[in-house]
Enzyme design. Structure first.
Site, PDB file in Angstrom:
ATOM      1  N   LYS B 120      54.171  33.173  25.167  1.00 18.62           N
ATOM      2  CA  LYS B 120      52.718  33.235  25.338  1.00 18.62           C
ATOM      3  C   LYS B 120      51.970  32.936  24.045  1.00 18.62           C
ATOM      4  O   LYS B 120      50.850  32.440  24.067  1.00 18.62           O
ATOM      5  CB  LYS B 120      52.316  34.612  25.862  1.00 18.62           C
ATOM      6  CG  LYS B 120      52.829  34.816  27.260  1.00 18.62           C
ATOM      7  CD  LYS B 120      52.261  36.019  27.947  1.00 18.62           C
ATOM      8  CE  LYS B 120      52.877  36.073  29.339  1.00 18.62           C
ATOM      9  NZ  LYS B 120      52.222  36.981  30.228  1.00 18.62           N
ATOM     10  N   GLU B 202      45.289  41.588  24.145  1.00 14.88           N
ATOM     11  CA  GLU B 202      44.090  40.812  24.442  1.00 14.88           C
ATOM     12  C   GLU B 202      42.961  41.732  24.825  1.00 14.88           C
ATOM     13  O   GLU B 202      43.207  42.826  25.329  1.00 14.88           O
ATOM     14  CB  GLU B 202      44.341  39.927  25.677  1.00 14.88           C
ATOM     15  CG  GLU B 202      44.927  38.601  25.390  1.00 14.88           C
ATOM     16  CD  GLU B 202      45.146  37.803  26.679  1.00 14.88           C
ATOM     17  OE1 GLU B 202      45.749  36.763  26.553  1.00 14.88           O
ATOM     18  OE2 GLU B 202      44.712  38.238  27.770  1.00 14.88           O
ATOM     19  N   HIS B 237      48.764  43.847  38.794  1.00 12.17           N
ATOM     20  CA  HIS B 237      48.943  42.507  38.225  1.00 12.17           C
ATOM     21  C   HIS B 237      49.889  41.622  39.016  1.00 12.17           C
ATOM     22  O   HIS B 237      50.292  40.568  38.551  1.00 12.17           O
ATOM     23  CB  HIS B 237      49.411  42.578  36.772  1.00 12.17           C
ATOM     24  CG  HIS B 237      48.531  43.438  35.911  1.00 12.17           C
ATOM     25  ND1 HIS B 237      47.225  43.105  35.636  1.00 12.17           N
ATOM     26  CD2 HIS B 237      48.763  44.620  35.302  1.00 12.17           C
ATOM     27  CE1 HIS B 237      46.693  44.052  34.881  1.00 12.17           C
ATOM     28  NE2 HIS B 237      47.601  44.986  34.670  1.00 12.17           N
ATOM     29  N   ARG B 293      57.049  26.127  36.447  1.00  8.58           N
ATOM     30  CA  ARG B 293      57.943  26.152  37.611  1.00  8.58           C
ATOM     31  C   ARG B 293      57.104  26.028  38.874  1.00  8.58           C
ATOM     32  O   ARG B 293      55.883  25.999  38.806  1.00  8.58           O
ATOM     33  CB  ARG B 293      58.697  27.480  37.647  1.00  8.58           C
ATOM     34  CG  ARG B 293      57.724  28.673  37.592  1.00  8.58           C
ATOM     35  CD  ARG B 293      58.363  29.985  37.921  1.00  8.58           C
ATOM     36  NE  ARG B 293      57.538  31.100  37.536  1.00  8.58           N
ATOM     37  CZ  ARG B 293      56.575  31.653  38.261  1.00  8.58           C
ATOM     38  NH1 ARG B 293      56.241  31.136  39.424  1.00  8.58           N
ATOM     39  NH2 ARG B 293      55.902  32.695  37.826  1.00  8.58           N
TER      40      ARG B 293
END
Lengths: 187, 503
Positions: B120, B202, B237, B293
């Protein structure tokens, strides 16, 4: 005749529980499509149409439900539309309830690995208090006390791999009442 | 650009996605090879393939994550390509590399591209360099620095595993007191799930939407986008409902997102199918991550664009050039049916499918590997199937979804179908008031009391207890013994149930 046999079997009231709720259900009458039942003392009437695929259409209270059922070792599974129910016969849980415990054990809900044990033997715990963290199905799950209790025995340690249904913690009631002292099981 | 001929495809996955890939490969005239763990010997994907190989024990680490075993199965069966599906090894660069080194085609992006996007932190750097907006954050967060960042930006903050994906290894931290503990837990979870304990943090957006862009890249450097998917409806999530197009999204914002995804894919030198995920706040959007993917929710794009994304993937893997996609039409919605008890905190469920009713009709597609007798084990992700509906507009797609969910019944494995039915039928969903907080805002208490439904269930249970309704034990036992082996049959100890008679 098969139908007569069924009717006789249905005469006995069945006590079932789903989660923490107990129900008493009795099939009073069944002939043709008509069906009458008594649920917790309340009578209701409807129609039941069995279909060839082991399901049935049940109409009660002006609503139409497609129902399916299957018996398992300790429970009855039912689907009503997309909803599923898992009923268990009402059993010895009543004694535990008398002793003031929602559950006498903390049990692994899935096979997994014990990450943390947050309590020690003899600890007094409150409802909702976190007791064990396990990792199962790639997620961490915190297992908490359902009611106030005393930790009787810790049966797992961090790093243990546990199977579904394994007892991780045994609990005893938080408050010792006189009624309880007469219970030979509660030492 | 070298054109390669593909004849035998090994599918390195299980469940609905393995079956779905095998179907397309077969329709393209390929020979297919399934791989399976000891727990999946009787799974649908094994039966569907032309050939199948056992690759290890039930735990994924011994089988579906076992690179050596999968490569060996490919060599043994003469496979010339491997499709990784989603999850498992699909985003592991070392797997893509091992496939290439074995002289086989990996159906996905190159290993180095995957490595750059899969991390990430480097993906974020790439996005910034490509002029794609990102959420303010901090890389490789040590506890002290993280708490400092949070104090500056304000709580809540989001802690994410650098190697994570699909919502795993992510946590929201609400306050300074729990900050250090949450960072540790996230790192521990990341280490065990991905073998990499690095985390980053974040700023947490309060009510964002999650919108993603599907793209395809070929070896010639062509990049095409195929619209967006709104995946805002999530629980912890994890996406549970997806739809396309994203409602209430301005054309300006949509075009800007498609352009940003194209820039990003081009900057990465991306080949094959990928998805750029964004958090969206009004018309502002921020890059989240690239999923290198095929996505779980790819069917809603297929339906709108009238294409088969797996076929596109296989063509690209053979070195073919992408044809421009046709214009999208209508609206498509997908619901993920999971083996979870929505009435008990979404506790994972397992079991044997004793009976199954599958919806059908115009605009209805159900991607599943389940059949009567299938066993849902605790070893893998609990996705039972994906129900997808199409409509000429959102209203029609939604109405079809509610009807289809009403038709669906899976007896034996507690699942989320009824919960999803209520979500789709809700006013809030009808108004498309979407955010990633939707479920906690609208559905934190489910189900609401429904007396008639409970009564119907009790009558059915009573009739089932007496043997007047349901699958006859003898019939079911024969089926289940054949499908699952006598040991695991729940009917073995049948008769343990008694009626509780009034004395």
């Amino acid at each position: 005749m098969e139908g007569v046999g069924r009717l006789r079997a249905l005469e006995a009231p069945v006590k079932l529980k789903s989660g923490s709720r107990d129900f008493e259900i009795e099939i009073l009458f069944r002939e043709g499509f008509e069906i009458r039942a008594r649920i917790d003392g309340r009578e209701l009437a409807g129609t039941l149409r069995e279909l060839g695929d082991a399901s049935a259409i049940l109409e009660i209270e002006g609503r139409r439900f497609r129902v399916m059922g299957a018996r398992r070792k300790q429970s009855i599974l039912v689907a009503v539309g997309p909803r599923t129910f898992d009923f268990a016969p009402v059993d010895g849980g009543a004694r535990r309830a008398r002793r003031g415990l929602a559950a006498a054990e903390i049990i692994a809900p899935m096979p997994g690995k014990v990450l943390k044990v947050l309590v020690n033997e003899g600890d007094v715990v409150s409802a909702g208090q976190a007791m064990v963290i396990i990792e199962a199905m790639k997620m961490e799950t915190t297992l908490s006390a359902e009611s106030p209790a005393v930790v009787k025995r810790v049966c797992a340690k961090p790093g243990d791999t546990v199977d579904h249904g394994a007892v991780l913690i045994e609990l005893s009631p938080a408050v010792v009442s006189s009624a309880l002292q007469s219970d030979p099981e509660a030492r | 650009m070298a054109r390669r001929k593909l004849k035998v495809l090994l599918v390195a996955n299980r469940g609905e996605i393995a079956l779905r890939i095998i179907r397309t490969a077969r329709a393209m005239g390929l020979r297919t090879v399934a791989v399976f763990s000891e727990a999946d010997a009787h799974s649908a994907h094994v039966a569907a393939a032309d050939d199948a190989r056992l690759i290890g024990g039930a735990p994924a680490a011994e089988s579906y994550l076992n690179i050596d075993s999968i490569i060996a199965a490919a060599r043994e069966t003469g496979a010339d390509a491997i499709h990784p599906g989603y999850g498992f090894l699909s985003e592991r660069p070392e797997f893509a590399r091992a496939v290439e080194q074995a002289g086989l085609i990996f159906v996905g992006p190159r290993a180095d591209v995957m490595a750059q996007l899969g991390d990430k932190i480097s993906a974020r750097k790439l996005a910034i360099a490509a002029g794609v907006p990102v959420v303010p954050g901090l890389e490789a967060a040590a506890p002290d620095a993280a708490c400092e960042f949070a104090a500056r930006e304000g709580f809540p903050i989001l802690v994410k595993a650098a190697a994570g994906g699909g919502g795993r290894g992510m946590r929201v931290v609400e306050s300074a007191e729990v900050c250090v503990a949450a960072l540790e837990a996230a790192s521990r979870e990341a280490l065990s799930a991905f073998g990499d304990g690095r985390v980053f943090i974040e700023k947490y957006l309060a009510r964002p939407r999650h919108i993603e862009v599907q793209f395809l890249g070929d070896e010639k450097g062509n990049i095409v986008t195929m619209g967006e998917r709104d995946c805002s409806i999530q629980r912890r999530h994890q996406k549970i409902v997806e739809e396309s197009p994203a409602p209430h999204l301005s054309n300006t914002a949509r075009d800007a997102m498609l352009a940003a995804a194209t820039r990003l894919a081009r900057a990465a030198g991306y080949t094959n199918a990928g998805t750029a995920e964004f958090l969206v706040d009004g018309d502002r959007f921020y890059f989240l991550e690239v999923n290198a993917r095929l996505q779980v929710e790819h069917p809603i794009t297929e339906i709108r664009f009238g294409c088969d994304l797996v076929e596109e993937q296989l063509k690209i893997a053979c070195g073919e050039e992408i044809a421009p996609p046709s214009a999208p039409r209508g609206c498509a919605i997908e619901c993920r049916i999971n083996a979870e008890d929505a009435s008990a905190g979404f506790r994972p469920a397992i079991g044997i499918v004793l009976d199954l009713r599958v919806p059908a009709g115009p605009g209805v597609r159900f991607d599943t590997h389940l059949a009567r007798g299938s066993e849902v084990t605790p070893f893998y992700d609990g996705l039972l199937g994906k129900l997808i509906t199409y409509g000429s507009d959102r209203k029609q797609a939604r109405a079809r979804m509610v009807a289809a969910l009403d038709e669906l019944a899976i007896l034996g494995v507690t699942n989320t179908a009824a919960f999803l039915r209520d979500v789709i039928a809700s006013e809030a969903f009808g108004a498309a008031d979407l955010s990633t907080r939707f479920i906690e805002e609208q559905f934190s208490h489910w189900p609401s009391e429904d007396q008639a439904l409970t009564e119907a269930a009790l009558i059915a249970a009573s009739l089932t207890a007496s043997g007047a309704l349901g699958i006859r034990p003898t019939e079911a036992a024969a089926q289940l013994t054949a499908a699952d082996g006598a040991d695991r049959s729940p009917w073995k100890a049948l008769g343990g149930f008694e009626l509780w008679k009034r004395q």
